[in-house]
Design an enzyme around this catalytic site. Structure first.
Site, mmCIF file in Angstrom:
data_model
loop_
_atom_site.group_PDB
_atom_site.id
_atom_site.type_symbol
_atom_site.label_atom_id
_atom_site.label_comp_id
_atom_site.label_asym_id
_atom_site.label_seq_id
_atom_site.Cartn_x
_atom_site.Cartn_y
_atom_site.Cartn_z
ATOM 1 N N SER A 114 -9.691 1.858 14.783
ATOM 2 C CA SER A 114 -8.387 1.242 14.561
ATOM 3 C C SER A 114 -8.374 -0.206 15.040
ATOM 4 O O SER A 114 -9.169 -1.021 14.579
ATOM 5 C CB SER A 114 -7.303 2.090 15.241
ATOM 6 N N HIS A 160 -5.709 9.034 10.215
ATOM 7 C CA HIS A 160 -6.160 7.899 11.009
ATOM 8 C C HIS A 160 -7.031 8.359 12.188
ATOM 9 O O HIS A 160 -6.619 9.178 12.996
ATOM 10 C CB HIS A 160 -4.932 7.140 11.528
ATOM 11 N N GLU A 206 -4.817 7.377 4.631
ATOM 12 C CA GLU A 206 -4.326 6.356 5.570
ATOM 13 C C GLU A 206 -3.652 5.191 4.867
ATOM 14 O O GLU A 206 -4.108 4.746 3.804
ATOM 15 C CB GLU A 206 -5.486 5.787 6.398
#
Length: 303
Positions: free
Chosen positions: A150, A274, A244
């Protein structure tokens, strides 16, 4: 068709979102998010044999993780996710242990400074300091793989771009999980996957990005690496879930990297969420992703 384990996890996340929506609305603070994640991390069961130890990496509080046996000359520099405002080596111990096993390497996770107390580029500077500390300790740049999830994947790319621009020695490769590469949240998948993503929203990303950039332009290519010049970067493995909103942050980055001559491999895991890799080995799709990471790293080292 997703596995039963993946479906159960998706249902759990959907139920959690509905429960949160049903509660009286009160804005959550960064401090609350941090406390909740740290509390949940304390309940995480680490793989058998995992060993971790705190270390000062050039002034950056960090943590070593090992899943013996490892090649002690080989290091994965793991930059944790959390929207640049939360997360720590503690929240990522399980992921670090699984990466250690996949890479047959020690994993160093820096506790880099977080926004809003320490906005951009504090995290980039801390990542560079930790990497420089490894080199000063005798670890060859070619024996380092940088990894991130991320925001941590975005930070890994920022670090690589900064190293390349400085003419410094680059890590051998990078592993990027559900990378956040565009803080402007302009990628098409923010619309197409809006109803599919069970974790992340465009609004949440914009709020996190505003804290991180602290008034700076979110399109700054050192922060939004989708807009950076990518030529000269080492081989990249990008993994992303098909559901996502950040899908295109990886897909477009891979396309632009290839055009720039970078060896970029994109793996889209259909119906995944995610940073689903957190759920290895319990969720088969997550373990498949870890196996893919292991194969990529082995190939880079010629194992």
């Amino acid at each position: 068709m997703v596995s039963a384990q993946a479906r159960a996890e998706i249902d759990r996340m959907v139920a959690g979102r509905r429960e949160a929506a049903a509660r009286p609305s009160s804005p959550r603070t960064v401090e609350q998010d941090r406390r909740d994640w740290e509390a949940a991390a304390r309940l995480t069961v680490l793989p058998k044999g995992a060993r971790f130890q705190g270390v000062d990496a050039g002034g950056v509080k960090s943590e070593w993780m090992e899943m013996p046996p490892v090649n002690r000359d080989r290091v994965v520099l793991l930059l944790h996710g959390g929207g640049y405002s939360s997360g720590s080596p503690r929240t990522h111990r399980k992921l670090a242990a699984n990466l250690s096993r996949a890479a047959f390497a020690r994993v160093l996770t820096p506790d880099y400074r977080l926004a809003p107390e320490h906005p951009f580029p504090a995290g980039v500077k801390d990542a560079l300091r930790a990497y420089g500390w490894l080199l000063d300790r005798g670890v060859a740049a070619g024996n380092v793989v940088v990894a991130g999830d991320s925001a941590g994947a975005g930070l890994a790319l920022s670090m690589l771009v900064a190293l390349r621009d400085a003419g410094a020695a680059l890590p051998r490769a990078a592993v990027l999980m559900s990378a956040w590469t565009d803080l402007t949240t302009s990628s098409p998948s923010h619309g197409t996957n809006r109803k599919l993503d069970v974790q992340v929203t465009r609004q949440g990303l914009r709020e996190a990005g505003a804290l991180y950039m602290d008034g700076r332009d979110p399109a700054d290519p050192m922060a939004s690496t989708l807009f950076a010049k990518l030529a000269g970067l080492p081989p990249l493995l990008l993994q992303v879930g098909g559901d996502e909103v950040l899908l295109d942050d990886s897909r477009l980055l891979a396309e632009r990297a290839r055009v720039a001559g970078v060896d970029a491999t994109l793996r889209v895991f259909e119906s995944m969420w995610h940073v689903f890799q957190f759920h290895a080995p319990e969720v088969p799709e997550a373990q498949a992703a870890m196996n893919d990471i292991a194969a990529f790293i082995r190939a880079q080292f010629g194992d």
